[in-house]
Write a protein that holds these residues in place. Structure first.
Motif, PDB file in Angstrom:
ATOM      1  N   ALA A  88      63.359 -38.592  37.348  1.00 32.13           N
ATOM      2  CA  ALA A  88      64.569 -38.687  38.163  1.00 32.13           C
ATOM      3  C   ALA A  88      64.566 -37.601  39.232  1.00 32.13           C
ATOM      4  N   PRO A  89      65.248 -37.838  40.365  1.00 27.70           N
ATOM      5  CA  PRO A  89      65.269 -36.813  41.429  1.00 27.70           C
ATOM      6  C   PRO A  89      65.871 -35.486  40.972  1.00 27.70           C
ATOM      7  N   ILE A  90      66.710 -35.500  39.945  1.00 27.64           N
ATOM      8  CA  ILE A  90      67.317 -34.252  39.496  1.00 27.64           C
ATOM      9  C   ILE A  90      66.270 -33.285  38.950  1.00 27.64           C
ATOM     10  N   ASP A  91      65.136 -33.825  38.491  1.00 27.15           N
ATOM     11  CA  ASP A  91      64.078 -32.954  37.968  1.00 27.15           C
ATOM     12  C   ASP A  91      63.464 -32.086  39.061  1.00 27.15           C
ATOM     13  N   ILE A  92      63.505 -32.541  40.305  1.00 25.29           N
ATOM     14  CA  ILE A  92      63.012 -31.711  41.413  1.00 25.29           C
ATOM     15  C   ILE A  92      63.918 -30.499  41.600  1.00 25.29           C
ATOM     16  N   VAL A  93      65.222 -30.713  41.492  1.00 27.91           N
ATOM     17  CA  VAL A  93      66.175 -29.600  41.615  1.00 27.91           C
ATOM     18  C   VAL A  93      65.937 -28.573  40.513  1.00 27.91           C
ATOM     19  N   ALA A  94      65.685 -29.069  39.294  1.00 23.37           N
ATOM     20  CA  ALA A  94      65.421 -28.148  38.194  1.00 23.37           C
ATOM     21  C   ALA A  94      64.147 -27.353  38.437  1.00 23.37           C
ATOM     22  N   ALA A  95      63.123 -27.986  38.996  1.00 22.29           N
ATOM     23  CA  ALA A  95      61.882 -27.272  39.293  1.00 22.29           C
ATOM     24  C   ALA A  95      62.084 -26.237  40.395  1.00 22.29           C
ATOM     25  N   GLU A  96      62.889 -26.587  41.424  1.00 25.06           N
ATOM     26  CA  GLU A  96      63.189 -25.619  42.480  1.00 25.06           C
ATOM     27  C   GLU A  96      63.924 -24.406  41.910  1.00 25.06           C
ATOM     28  N   THR A  97      64.873 -24.635  41.020  1.00 22.44           N
ATOM     29  CA  THR A  97      65.590 -23.524  40.386  1.00 22.44           C
ATOM     30  C   THR A  97      64.643 -22.625  39.590  1.00 22.44           C
ATOM     31  N   GLN A  98      63.712 -23.240  38.894  1.00 20.04           N
ATOM     32  CA  GLN A  98      62.757 -22.462  38.125  1.00 20.04           C
ATOM     33  C   GLN A  98      61.873 -21.610  39.037  1.00 20.04           C
ATOM     34  N   GLU A 123      55.432 -29.144  42.492  1.00 16.37           N
ATOM     35  CA  GLU A 123      54.658 -30.177  43.191  1.00 16.37           C
ATOM     36  C   GLU A 123      54.357 -31.356  42.257  1.00 16.37           C
ATOM     37  N   HIS A 124      54.114 -31.050  40.989  1.00 19.15           N
ATOM     38  CA  HIS A 124      53.850 -32.119  40.030  1.00 19.15           C
ATOM     39  C   HIS A 124      55.088 -33.006  39.848  1.00 19.15           C
ATOM     40  N   ASN A 125      56.269 -32.372  39.767  1.00 19.91           N
ATOM     41  CA  ASN A 125      57.507 -33.145  39.616  1.00 19.91           C
ATOM     42  C   ASN A 125      57.778 -33.993  40.852  1.00 19.91           C
ATOM     43  N   LYS A 126      57.491 -33.458  42.034  1.00 16.47           N
ATOM     44  CA  LYS A 126      57.693 -34.238  43.255  1.00 16.47           C
ATOM     45  C   LYS A 126      56.808 -35.486  43.251  1.00 16.47           C
ATOM     46  N   ARG A 127      55.589 -35.335  42.797  1.00 14.11           N
ATOM     47  CA  ARG A 127      54.693 -36.483  42.764  1.00 14.11           C
ATOM     48  C   ARG A 127      55.180 -37.534  41.757  1.00 14.11           C
ATOM     49  N   LEU A 128      55.686 -37.061  40.602  1.00 16.23           N
ATOM     50  CA  LEU A 128      56.190 -38.005  39.606  1.00 16.23           C
ATOM     51  C   LEU A 128      57.459 -38.702  40.076  1.00 16.23           C
TER      52      LEU A 128
END
Length: 405
Positions: A277-287, A265-270
């Motif tokens: 970058a949007p790719i960081d959301i994918v990395a957070a979902e994988t985690q 959720e923090h990455n989505k807000r950032l």
């Protein structure tokens, strides 16, 4: 510039003319085409209709975290001492070794019973009628009656292999034979005997060997019982702390999922603010997915650890404990024993059951060597006996002397 453009147009026309001069459709040959039906690519299969080509699963919910056959609301607090007590009470191997100890005790009593005094007795009545075949009797047949009562006592001195015996024999006879002087006739005797081995069997024999081996077997079963008890306690302790670790690990993995979702959720807000970058959301979902998978792996470890502990403490498969959720309550902060290497070695040598088992087996082997060494001696026994007998009764009323006076 014009010159370069002119050269480029001329080259293009020349190349186009060359390509046009070639035959784009060559004449096909008569070679047959062989289709390998075994190696056809999946995308080239014919006659297979597409099935749900636009299917997509949007269900992201996780399976239930409950355990099969276990009521999560039925919690059972369990201390380590309670688990050990239940295991010692319900473990079948412990019960078998306990029965083996009792069997060894009965075997020792049976072996010692050989040297207990023995009282024997015999009594019977016998009557027979036989035709007369003697020239000294005028009767056509003779009837004999006999009543017998015997008593004997046998005693032993195990230290020397001595056997003592005393017998008392009584017999009352009646006869219609005219040549029998007494009828009824009373026969009585008393006898004493002593048998003392001089060589073989004086110091050691088969019966004393059986007693000594029975003693060692009793010690052996005691050691085996203690060894099995130690193994059971150690196994229960290991299973108890494995379950405590598995439950702690499951809690850690659940906390990890919560933290991973907060990070997502923090990455989505950032990203919405343009700081990531949007790719960081994918990395957070994988985690988040990795931590969720770790939760189920930890839950599986909890199931295995709990079943292992229940298998040790439950009496059978229908016990209520199988449907309960076990919760270890003992603190994990334990004080390690303070000992030196020499003290640990001395305690291990003095208390390890395996060493006692080896010592008992050595004692049994020594007993066998002593017995078979005694069998090499000659068999010479000293036998002493004393017997006293007497006869009494009344005169036979049918008596007639066959010799005239």
């Amino acid at each position: 510039m014009k010159r370069q453009l002119f050269i480029f147009i001329a080259a293009f026309i020349l190349i186009g003319g060359t390509v046009t001069a070639q035959d784009p459709t060559p004449t096909p040959t008569a070679t047959p085409v062989v289709v390998d039906k075994q190696n056809v690519a999946p995308e080239k299969l014919e006659g297979v209709p597409p099935i749900a080509p636009n299917y997509r699963s949007d269900d992201r919910s996780l399976p239930d975290l409950g355990r099969v056959g276990v009521d999560m609301m039925d919690q059972r607090s369990l201390t380590l001492n309670d688990a050990i007590a239940m295991a010692l009470e319900n473990n079948n191997d412990i019960e078998v070794t306990r029965k083996n100890v009792k069997i060894a005790e009965f075997d020792l009593r049976a072996a010692r019973g050989f040297y207990q005094p023995r009282l024997t007795g015999q009594t019977y009545y016998e009557r027979s009628t036989t035709p007369n075949v003697s020239i000294f009797s005028s009767n056509q047949e003779t009837t004999l009656g006999s009543f017998v009562g015997n008593v004997g006592v046998t005693g032993f001195i195990p230290s020397f292999g001595t056997v003592l015996r005393a017998d008392v024999n009584n017999q009352r006879q009646t006869s219609t034979n005219p040549i029998s002087i007494l009828s009824p006739q009373e026969n009585a005797s008393i006898g004493f005997s002593l048998t003392q081995p001089l060589f073989r069997g004086r110091r050691f024999d088969q019966n004393r060997r059986t007693i000594e081996i029975a003693k060692r077997n009793l010690s052996l079963t005691d050691v085996q019982f203690r060894q099995r008890t130690i193994e059971t306690i150690a196994t229960v302790q290991r299973a108890y702390w494995d379950l405590a670790f598995a439950l702690r690990n499951l809690q850690v993995q659940r906390d990890g999922v919560k933290d991973a979702k907060d990070q997502y959720e923090h990455n989505k807000r950032l990203v919405s603010e343009g700081q990531l970058a949007p790719i960081d959301i994918v990395a957070a979902e994988t985690q988040v997915a990795n931590f969720e998978q770790a939760v189920y792996e930890a839950l599986n470890v909890v199931n295995q650890a709990e079943n292992a502990l229940k298998n040790l403490i439950s009496p059978n498969k229908n016990a209520k404990v199988w449907s309960e959720s076990l919760t270890p309550t003992d603190p994990v902060d334990l004080t390690p024993p303070d000992t030196t290497l020499k003290e640990a070695l001395d305690l291990a040598i003095a208390n390890r059951p395996e060493l006692e088992l080896n010592q008992v087996q050595r004692d049994i082997n020594a007993i066998d060597r002593k017995f078979y060494g005694d069998l090499k001696k000659p068999q010479i026994d000293l036998v002493a006996s004393y017997t006293s007998a007497g006869i009494g009764g009344d005169q036979n009323p049918n008596f007639r002397t066959p010799f005239p006076l």
